[in-house]
Motif scaffolding. Structure first.
Motif, PDB file in Angstrom:
ATOM      1  N   GLN A  26       0.838  -1.207   0.000  1.00 48.04           N
ATOM      2  CA  GLN A  26       0.000   0.000   0.000  1.00 48.04           C
ATOM      3  C   GLN A  26       0.872   1.257   0.000  1.00 48.04           C
ATOM      4  O   GLN A  26       0.559   2.243  -0.676  1.00 48.04           O
ATOM      5  N   GLY A  27       1.981   1.208   0.750  1.00 51.72           N
ATOM      6  CA  GLY A  27       2.884   2.363   0.808  1.00 51.72           C
ATOM      7  C   GLY A  27       3.413   2.706  -0.577  1.00 51.72           C
ATOM      8  O   GLY A  27       3.505   3.873  -0.955  1.00 51.72           O
ATOM      9  N   GLU A  28       3.707   1.664  -1.340  1.00 50.36           N
ATOM     10  CA  GLU A  28       4.236   1.860  -2.690  1.00 50.36           C
ATOM     11  C   GLU A  28       3.190   2.558  -3.584  1.00 50.36           C
ATOM     12  O   GLU A  28       3.502   3.524  -4.283  1.00 50.36           O
ATOM     13  N   VAL A  29       1.965   2.056  -3.529  1.00 47.50           N
ATOM     14  CA  VAL A  29       0.892   2.638  -4.364  1.00 47.50           C
ATOM     15  C   VAL A  29       0.567   4.058  -3.874  1.00 47.50           C
ATOM     16  O   VAL A  29       0.345   4.972  -4.676  1.00 47.50           O
ATOM     17  N   CYS A  30       0.580   4.243  -2.570  1.00 44.08           N
ATOM     18  CA  CYS A  30       0.270   5.555  -2.010  1.00 44.08           C
ATOM     19  C   CYS A  30       1.288   6.593  -2.493  1.00 44.08           C
ATOM     20  O   CYS A  30       0.925   7.708  -2.878  1.00 44.08           O
ATOM     21  N   ALA A  31       2.587   6.205  -2.502  1.00 45.02           N
ATOM     22  CA  ALA A  31       3.629   7.127  -2.965  1.00 45.02           C
ATOM     23  C   ALA A  31       3.374   7.508  -4.432  1.00 45.02           C
ATOM     24  O   ALA A  31       3.465   8.682  -4.810  1.00 45.02           O
ATOM     25  N   LYS A  32       3.010   6.506  -5.248  1.00 43.39           N
ATOM     26  CA  LYS A  32       2.751   6.788  -6.675  1.00 43.39           C
ATOM     27  C   LYS A  32       1.587   7.761  -6.808  1.00 43.39           C
ATOM     28  O   LYS A  32       1.620   8.700  -7.605  1.00 43.39           O
ATOM     29  N   ASN A  33       0.529   7.517  -6.020  1.00 48.19           N
ATOM     30  CA  ASN A  33      -0.651   8.380  -6.114  1.00 48.19           C
ATOM     31  C   ASN A  33      -0.365   9.796  -5.617  1.00 48.19           C
ATOM     32  O   ASN A  33      -0.874  10.769  -6.177  1.00 48.19           O
ATOM     33  N   LEU A  34       0.476   9.906  -4.593  1.00 45.65           N
ATOM     34  CA  LEU A  34       0.841  11.246  -4.118  1.00 45.65           C
ATOM     35  C   LEU A  34       1.606  11.991  -5.205  1.00 45.65           C
ATOM     36  O   LEU A  34       1.362  13.181  -5.445  1.00 45.65           O
ATOM     37  N   ALA A  35       2.522  11.274  -5.894  1.00 45.80           N
ATOM     38  CA  ALA A  35       3.304  11.921  -6.955  1.00 45.80           C
ATOM     39  C   ALA A  35       2.377  12.434  -8.068  1.00 45.80           C
ATOM     40  O   ALA A  35       2.572  13.535  -8.595  1.00 45.80           O
ATOM     41  N   VAL A  36       1.341  11.656  -8.390  1.00 44.61           N
ATOM     42  CA  VAL A  36       0.369  12.074  -9.424  1.00 44.61           C
ATOM     43  C   VAL A  36      -0.341  13.362  -8.959  1.00 44.61           C
ATOM     44  O   VAL A  36      -0.474  14.331  -9.724  1.00 44.61           O
ATOM     45  N   LEU A  37      -0.761  13.388  -7.702  1.00 48.18           N
ATOM     46  CA  LEU A  37      -1.495  14.553  -7.198  1.00 48.18           C
ATOM     47  C   LEU A  37      -0.585  15.779  -7.097  1.00 48.18           C
ATOM     48  O   LEU A  37      -0.989  16.892  -7.441  1.00 48.18           O
ATOM     49  N   ILE A  38       0.647  15.565  -6.643  1.00 43.45           N
ATOM     50  CA  ILE A  38       1.588  16.690  -6.487  1.00 43.45           C
ATOM     51  C   ILE A  38       1.850  17.342  -7.845  1.00 43.45           C
ATOM     52  O   ILE A  38       1.872  18.553  -7.990  1.00 43.45           O
ATOM     53  N   ARG A  39       1.998  16.492  -8.860  1.00 46.22           N
ATOM     54  CA  ARG A  39       2.323  17.009 -10.207  1.00 46.22           C
ATOM     55  C   ARG A  39       1.086  17.400 -10.998  1.00 46.22           C
ATOM     56  O   ARG A  39       1.199  18.054 -12.031  1.00 46.22           O
ATOM     57  N   GLY A  40      -0.073  16.943 -10.544  1.00 43.30           N
ATOM     58  CA  GLY A  40      -1.304  17.207 -11.300  1.00 43.30           C
ATOM     59  C   GLY A  40      -1.276  16.524 -12.659  1.00 43.30           C
ATOM     60  O   GLY A  40      -1.864  16.999 -13.629  1.00 43.30           O
ATOM     61  N   GLN A  41      -0.532  15.430 -12.762  1.00 41.87           N
ATOM     62  CA  GLN A  41      -0.388  14.706 -14.039  1.00 41.87           C
ATOM     63  C   GLN A  41      -0.543  13.219 -13.810  1.00 41.87           C
ATOM     64  O   GLN A  41      -0.073  12.714 -12.794  1.00 41.87           O
ATOM     65  N   GLY A  42      -1.138  12.535 -14.760  1.00 37.36           N
ATOM     66  CA  GLY A  42      -1.250  11.079 -14.675  1.00 37.36           C
ATOM     67  C   GLY A  42      -2.532  10.649 -13.987  1.00 37.36           C
ATOM     68  O   GLY A  42      -3.385  11.489 -13.648  1.00 37.36           O
ATOM     69  N   GLU A  43      -2.637   9.347 -13.802  1.00 40.24           N
ATOM     70  CA  GLU A  43      -3.864   8.805 -13.203  1.00 40.24           C
ATOM     71  C   GLU A  43      -3.559   8.088 -11.914  1.00 40.24           C
ATOM     72  O   GLU A  43      -2.509   7.452 -11.784  1.00 40.24           O
ATOM     73  N   LEU A  44      -4.502   8.176 -10.987  1.00 38.13           N
ATOM     74  CA  LEU A  44      -4.317   7.473  -9.726  1.00 38.13           C
ATOM     75  C   LEU A  44      -4.364   5.965  -9.977  1.00 38.13           C
ATOM     76  O   LEU A  44      -5.140   5.489 -10.814  1.00 38.13           O
ATOM     77  N   GLN A  45      -3.531   5.236  -9.219  1.00 34.36           N
ATOM     78  CA  GLN A  45      -3.476   3.768  -9.391  1.00 34.36           C
ATOM     79  C   GLN A  45      -4.308   3.103  -8.293  1.00 34.36           C
ATOM     80  O   GLN A  45      -4.112   3.397  -7.115  1.00 34.36           O
ATOM     81  N   PRO A  46      -5.220   2.199  -8.682  1.00 37.41           N
ATOM     82  CA  PRO A  46      -5.954   1.485  -7.628  1.00 37.41           C
ATOM     83  C   PRO A  46      -5.054   0.466  -6.949  1.00 37.41           C
ATOM     84  O   PRO A  46      -4.111  -0.028  -7.544  1.00 37.41           O
ATOM     85  N   PHE A  47      -5.362   0.158  -5.675  1.00 34.54           N
ATOM     86  CA  PHE A  47      -4.550  -0.809  -4.943  1.00 34.54           C
ATOM     87  C   PHE A  47      -5.115  -2.212  -5.093  1.00 34.54           C
ATOM     88  O   PHE A  47      -6.296  -2.450  -4.864  1.00 34.54           O
ATOM     89  N   LYS A  48      -4.245  -3.141  -5.488  1.00 34.03           N
ATOM     90  CA  LYS A  48      -4.627  -4.556  -5.554  1.00 34.03           C
ATOM     91  C   LYS A  48      -3.561  -5.342  -4.831  1.00 34.03           C
ATOM     92  O   LYS A  48      -2.387  -5.325  -5.233  1.00 34.03           O
ATOM     93  N   PRO A  49      -3.891  -6.038  -3.726  1.00 36.44           N
ATOM     94  CA  PRO A  49      -2.849  -6.790  -3.031  1.00 36.44           C
ATOM     95  C   PRO A  49      -2.289  -7.900  -3.921  1.00 36.44           C
ATOM     96  O   PRO A  49      -3.032  -8.507  -4.684  1.00 36.44           O
ATOM     97  N   ASP A  50      -0.978  -8.100  -3.839  1.00 39.38           N
ATOM     98  CA  ASP A  50      -0.329  -9.157  -4.602  1.00 39.38           C
ATOM     99  C   ASP A  50       0.263 -10.101  -3.555  1.00 39.38           C
ATOM    100  O   ASP A  50       1.418  -9.958  -3.154  1.00 39.38           O
ATOM    101  N   LEU A  51      -0.576 -11.038  -3.078  1.00 39.99           N
ATOM    102  CA  LEU A  51      -0.160 -11.864  -1.954  1.00 39.99           C
ATOM    103  C   LEU A  51       0.750 -12.997  -2.410  1.00 39.99           C
ATOM    104  O   LEU A  51       0.367 -13.823  -3.222  1.00 39.99           O
ATOM    105  N   LYS A  52       1.968 -12.978  -1.868  1.00 44.18           N
ATOM    106  CA  LYS A  52       2.951 -13.968  -2.309  1.00 44.18           C
ATOM    107  C   LYS A  52       2.932 -15.195  -1.415  1.00 44.18           C
ATOM    108  O   LYS A  52       3.490 -16.223  -1.750  1.00 44.18           O
ATOM    109  N   GLY A  53       2.293 -15.051  -0.264  1.00 46.34           N
ATOM    110  CA  GLY A  53       2.221 -16.188   0.659  1.00 46.34           C
ATOM    111  C   GLY A  53       2.378 -15.755   2.095  1.00 46.34           C
ATOM    112  O   GLY A  53       2.505 -14.562   2.374  1.00 46.34           O
TER     113      GLY A  53
END
Ligand code: FAD
Length: 405
Positions: A324-351
């Motif tokens: 979630q931290g990774e996706v949150c950072a990406k989404n903050l960068a989009v908002l800060i720059r006012g460019q791009g699209e927000l990424q939805p969070f999907k857990p990728d459970l490895k085990g």
């Protein structure tokens, strides 16, 4: 144009992942980033059971936040968050002036949940943070030391009750069964006087885990002396021990140490700030934002997301908090720059791998069941990976687990 203020609350897995990713994505002039945490160190919550049992020194479990943040981009404030004022977009701190934000990330993690069971808050310990873990280790050692010197021996001093046979309870028991023989040698205590009892209200150990692996774990722990009381509920905790009930039979178990490992909730700050939440967990939107507050992200154990396959919430884990931290950072960068699209969070459970001491474990990784040495090595790889994702190879070299068995 004014630089947006990004405030991140909590330097656990979710908060630190957000900050360390965001500091790489944006330039000094694009945003002001402030990180607030109670202590000037991060602790590996997933290693706390080892510090609590005394099988790993508490210094191994924590590292300085200053070692992983880029101080030219991130301002660190050591303080306790008291409340978030959502209307005013302000964070109230114990010892500093309120902080104003344009974007907020709430990553304040978990607290122990006692479900109103009488006496647990007062008389039981919980593995909630580094100092709580140190207190458990010291308390158990004190019981052994006192037993060895008292004239009239009170065997119940050497009884340790663990409330809960979920992930945390089992991992703690795995360490405890290795630590107790050492304590017996150190304090000249007859091992036959020690009792380690695990009380679980559910009908099984590790609910939700593969039954074959559960059987393996129970056998390992029983062979090393753990008594399981399954389908048994703790009704009360007292200064003398616990009162349990099973099938309307009530029993008192006298114990010198009771550790409650059967429940966590999200931070109380969530409730106190007026978020719509269940036990301190906010059901976030697909982009990890609090409903009705598009400028507030919630990650880690304070966030609740539903697994659509089971229609139940995902259990709170470090694995999910970091993703979630990774996706949150990406989404903050989009908002800060006012460019791009927000990424939805999907857990990728490895085990999931559950340790049974330093040399044994059970788990399911990429859909494959593993146990014993293989699982134990895998657990250490996972532990080192968490260090790598936040602090790179330098942090792994400093804090990593290299003694594989
Ligand atoms: P945390 O890691 O809890 O971090 C929260 C941070 O916020 C901390 O630094 C805390 O000091 C700070 N903070 C809290 N309140 C305040 C405040 N008011 N003001 C300022 N700062 C504050 N998960 C797994 O995926 N795998 C495992 O094997 C595993 N094992 C576990 C074993 C144990 C013994 C425990 C207890 C948990 C385990 N978990 C495991 C769960 C995992 O540790 C949590 O899901 C994870 O820590 C959540 O991360 P987080 O970032 O939300 O919060």
């Amino acid at each position: 144009m004014k630089k947006p203020n990004v405030v991140v609350l909590g330097a656990g897995y979710g908060g630190l992942m957000t900050v360390t990713r965001l500091q790489k994505m944006i330039g000094v002039n694009e945003a002001s980033i402030t990180l607030v945490n109670k202590h000037d160190y991060h602790y590996e919550s997933t290693w706390l059971h080892e510090a609590a049992a005394g099988t790993l020194h508490h210094e191994r479990v924590r590292y300085a936040i200053a070692d992983v943040i880029d101080q030219s981009k991130v301002k660190f404030i050591q303080d306790t968050v008291e409340k978030i004022n959502l209307e005013e977009k302000q964070v109230l701190l114990q010892n500093h002036e309120p902080l104003t934000y344009d974007y907020l990330v709430v990553a304040l993690g978990f607290e122990s949940e006692t479900f109103g069971i009488k006496g647990l808050k007062e008389y039981a310990f919980s593995i909630a943070n580094v100092n709580a873990a140190r207190q458990i280790r010291e308390h158990i050692e004190y019981q052994f030391a006192t037993y060895s010197t008292e004239e009239e021996k009170r065997d119940e001093r050497l009884t340790i009750v663990v409330g809960g046979a979920g992930f945390t309870g089992i991992e703690f028991l795995g360490e405890l069964v290795n630590r107790v023989p050492e304590l017996c040698r150190e304090y000249d205590v007859d091992p036959n006087r020690v009792r380690i009892i695990c009380v679980e209200a559910a009908p099984t150990v590790l609910p939700g885990f593969d039954p074959e692996l559960v059987e393996y774990a129970v056998n390992v722990l029983e062979k090393k002396g753990v008594e399981f009381k399954i389908g048994t509920a703790i009704k009360e905790c007292t200064p003398e021990g616990i009162i349990v009930s099973k099938d309307d039979q009530v029993e008192e178990i006298k114990a010198g140490t009771v550790v409650w490992a059967a429940g966590v909730r999200g931070s109380r700050v969530i409730d106190e700030s007026g978020f719509e939440a269940m036990r301190g967990r906010v059901k976030v939107d697909p982009f990890l934002r609090a409903p009705g507050h598009e400028d507030v992200f919630v990650v880690g154990d304070c966030a609740l997301i539903i697994n659509e396959e089971t229609n139940r919430p995902y259990p709170p884990t470090a694995q999910i908090a970091m993703q979630q931290g990774e996706v949150c950072a990406k989404n903050l960068a989009v908002l800060i720059r006012g460019q791009g699209e927000l990424q939805p969070f999907k857990p990728d459970l490895k085990g999931t791998v559950c340790s049974l001491g330093h040399d044994d474990a059970i788990g399911v990784v990429f859909g494959k069941k593993i146990w014993g040495t293989k699982a134990s090595v895998m657990k250490k790889v996972i532990d080192n990976r968490a260090l790598y994702l936040i602090g790179g190879p330098t942090l792994v070299a400093k804090k990593g687990k290299f003694k594989l068995l």
